[in-house]
Write a protein that holds these residues in place. Structure first.
Motif, PDB file in Angstrom:
ATOM      1  N   ALA A  49       0.848  -1.198   0.000  1.00 57.35           N
ATOM      2  CA  ALA A  49       0.000   0.000   0.000  1.00 57.35           C
ATOM      3  C   ALA A  49       0.878   1.241   0.000  1.00 57.35           C
ATOM      4  O   ALA A  49       2.014   1.208   0.462  1.00 57.35           O
ATOM      5  CB  ALA A  49      -0.916   0.008   1.220  1.00 57.35           C
ATOM      6  N   THR A  58      -4.394   7.106  -2.174  1.00 57.25           N
ATOM      7  CA  THR A  58      -3.866   5.842  -1.668  1.00 57.25           C
ATOM      8  C   THR A  58      -3.931   4.804  -2.784  1.00 57.25           C
ATOM      9  O   THR A  58      -4.790   4.864  -3.661  1.00 57.25           O
ATOM     10  CB  THR A  58      -4.645   5.329  -0.444  1.00 57.25           C
ATOM     11  OG1 THR A  58      -6.022   5.189  -0.790  1.00 57.25           O
ATOM     12  CG2 THR A  58      -4.503   6.269   0.741  1.00 57.25           C
ATOM     13  N   VAL A  59      -3.001   3.860  -2.717  1.00 54.49           N
ATOM     14  CA  VAL A  59      -2.945   2.761  -3.682  1.00 54.49           C
ATOM     15  C   VAL A  59      -2.754   1.471  -2.908  1.00 54.49           C
ATOM     16  O   VAL A  59      -1.989   1.439  -1.925  1.00 54.49           O
ATOM     17  CB  VAL A  59      -1.780   2.957  -4.686  1.00 54.49           C
ATOM     18  CG1 VAL A  59      -1.710   1.793  -5.664  1.00 54.49           C
ATOM     19  CG2 VAL A  59      -1.935   4.276  -5.435  1.00 54.49           C
ATOM     20  N   TYR A  60      -3.425   0.414  -3.352  1.00 54.36           N
ATOM     21  CA  TYR A  60      -3.322  -0.882  -2.680  1.00 54.36           C
ATOM     22  C   TYR A  60      -3.049  -1.990  -3.695  1.00 54.36           C
ATOM     23  O   TYR A  60      -3.513  -1.943  -4.838  1.00 54.36           O
ATOM     24  CB  TYR A  60      -4.620  -1.214  -1.944  1.00 54.36           C
ATOM     25  CG  TYR A  60      -4.936  -0.288  -0.805  1.00 54.36           C
ATOM     26  CD1 TYR A  60      -5.747   0.824  -0.983  1.00 54.36           C
ATOM     27  CD2 TYR A  60      -4.414  -0.520   0.465  1.00 54.36           C
ATOM     28  CE1 TYR A  60      -6.021   1.693   0.055  1.00 54.36           C
ATOM     29  CE2 TYR A  60      -4.697   0.333   1.517  1.00 54.36           C
ATOM     30  CZ  TYR A  60      -5.497   1.440   1.305  1.00 54.36           C
ATOM     31  OH  TYR A  60      -5.768   2.291   2.350  1.00 54.36           O
ATOM     32  N   ASP A  62      -3.833  -5.578  -5.147  1.00 48.68           N
ATOM     33  CA  ASP A  62      -5.117  -6.265  -5.252  1.00 48.68           C
ATOM     34  C   ASP A  62      -5.310  -7.289  -4.138  1.00 48.68           C
ATOM     35  O   ASP A  62      -6.432  -7.508  -3.677  1.00 48.68           O
ATOM     36  CB  ASP A  62      -5.217  -6.967  -6.609  1.00 48.68           C
ATOM     37  CG  ASP A  62      -5.409  -5.987  -7.763  1.00 48.68           C
ATOM     38  OD1 ASP A  62      -5.171  -6.393  -8.913  1.00 48.68           O
ATOM     39  OD2 ASP A  62      -5.782  -4.822  -7.501  1.00 48.68           O
ATOM     40  N   LYS A  65      -6.595  -5.302  -1.015  1.00 50.43           N
ATOM     41  CA  LYS A  65      -7.651  -4.307  -1.174  1.00 50.43           C
ATOM     42  C   LYS A  65      -8.893  -4.743  -0.438  1.00 50.43           C
ATOM     43  O   LYS A  65      -9.338  -5.892  -0.536  1.00 50.43           O
ATOM     44  CB  LYS A  65      -7.937  -4.115  -2.665  1.00 50.43           C
ATOM     45  CG  LYS A  65      -8.558  -2.803  -3.032  1.00 50.43           C
ATOM     46  CD  LYS A  65      -8.582  -2.620  -4.540  1.00 50.43           C
ATOM     47  CE  LYS A  65      -7.196  -2.458  -5.113  1.00 50.43           C
ATOM     48  NZ  LYS A  65      -7.205  -2.209  -6.576  1.00 50.43           N
ATOM     49  N   GLY A  66      -9.458  -3.834   0.355  1.00 52.02           N
ATOM     50  CA  GLY A  66     -10.645  -4.135   1.142  1.00 52.02           C
ATOM     51  C   GLY A  66     -10.346  -4.712   2.511  1.00 52.02           C
ATOM     52  O   GLY A  66     -11.242  -4.807   3.359  1.00 52.02           O
ATOM     53  N   THR A  69      -5.739  -0.948   5.331  1.00 58.63           N
ATOM     54  CA  THR A  69      -5.913   0.493   5.166  1.00 58.63           C
ATOM     55  C   THR A  69      -4.633   1.211   5.576  1.00 58.63           C
ATOM     56  O   THR A  69      -4.132   1.003   6.697  1.00 58.63           O
ATOM     57  CB  THR A  69      -7.073   1.015   6.017  1.00 58.63           C
ATOM     58  OG1 THR A  69      -8.277   0.332   5.662  1.00 58.63           O
ATOM     59  CG2 THR A  69      -7.277   2.512   5.791  1.00 58.63           C
ATOM     60  N   THR A 106       4.831   1.344  -7.290  1.00 55.67           N
ATOM     61  CA  THR A 106       4.710   0.006  -6.709  1.00 55.67           C
ATOM     62  C   THR A 106       6.006  -0.781  -6.822  1.00 55.67           C
ATOM     63  O   THR A 106       6.102  -1.879  -6.286  1.00 55.67           O
ATOM     64  CB  THR A 106       3.577  -0.771  -7.382  1.00 55.67           C
ATOM     65  OG1 THR A 106       3.867  -0.903  -8.778  1.00 55.67           O
ATOM     66  CG2 THR A 106       2.246  -0.056  -7.209  1.00 55.67           C
TER      67      THR A 106
END
Length: 124
Positions: A49, A58-60, A62, A65-66, A69, A106
């Motif tokens: 992240a 923000t970037v996560y 896959d 994700k969800g 945080t 990333t």
């Protein structure tokens, strides 16, 4: 230059939660984008992240994700990673990283500063 120190790792059962913290030295924390990476045994370091300087982006990955945080408190020079619904495949050493780029990359090689890492182990 910035120095980073991670904390908050540990052993947790699958489905549990952990919150990682990364404390940064220096008075220019707000000028750095911050990221979390992880590395499992025998695997390459991977992006988890990232958050930009003002928390507006923000970037996560896959895979998280969800469930995870990322957040930051510029007044406390600290970035956090709240990890919920943990899975055994989340087991890794988690690293905090900092970079002055405006974009969130990333690729690990694009990040300038790294902490020493904190171990997260999720049991099944």
């Amino acid at each position: 230059q910035v120095q980073l120190v991670e904390s908050g790792g540990g052993l947790v059962q699958a489905g549990g939660s952990l919150r990682l913290s990364c404390a940064a030295s220096g008075r220019t924390f707000s000028s750095y984008g911050m990221g979390w990476f992880r590395q499992a045994p025998g695997k390459e370091r991977e992006f988890v992240a990232g958050i930009n300087r003002r928390s507006s982006s923000t970037v996560y990955a896959d895979s998280v994700k969800g469930r995870f945080t990322i957040s930051r408190d510029n007044a406390k020079n600290t970035v956090y990673l709240q990890m919920n619904s943990l899975k055994p495949e989340d087991t890794a050493v988690y690293y905090c990283a900092a970079d002055q780029a405006t974009l969130i990359y990333t690729t690990p090689s694009r990040w300038d500063y790294w902490g020493q890492g904190t171990q997260v182990t999720v049991s099944s």
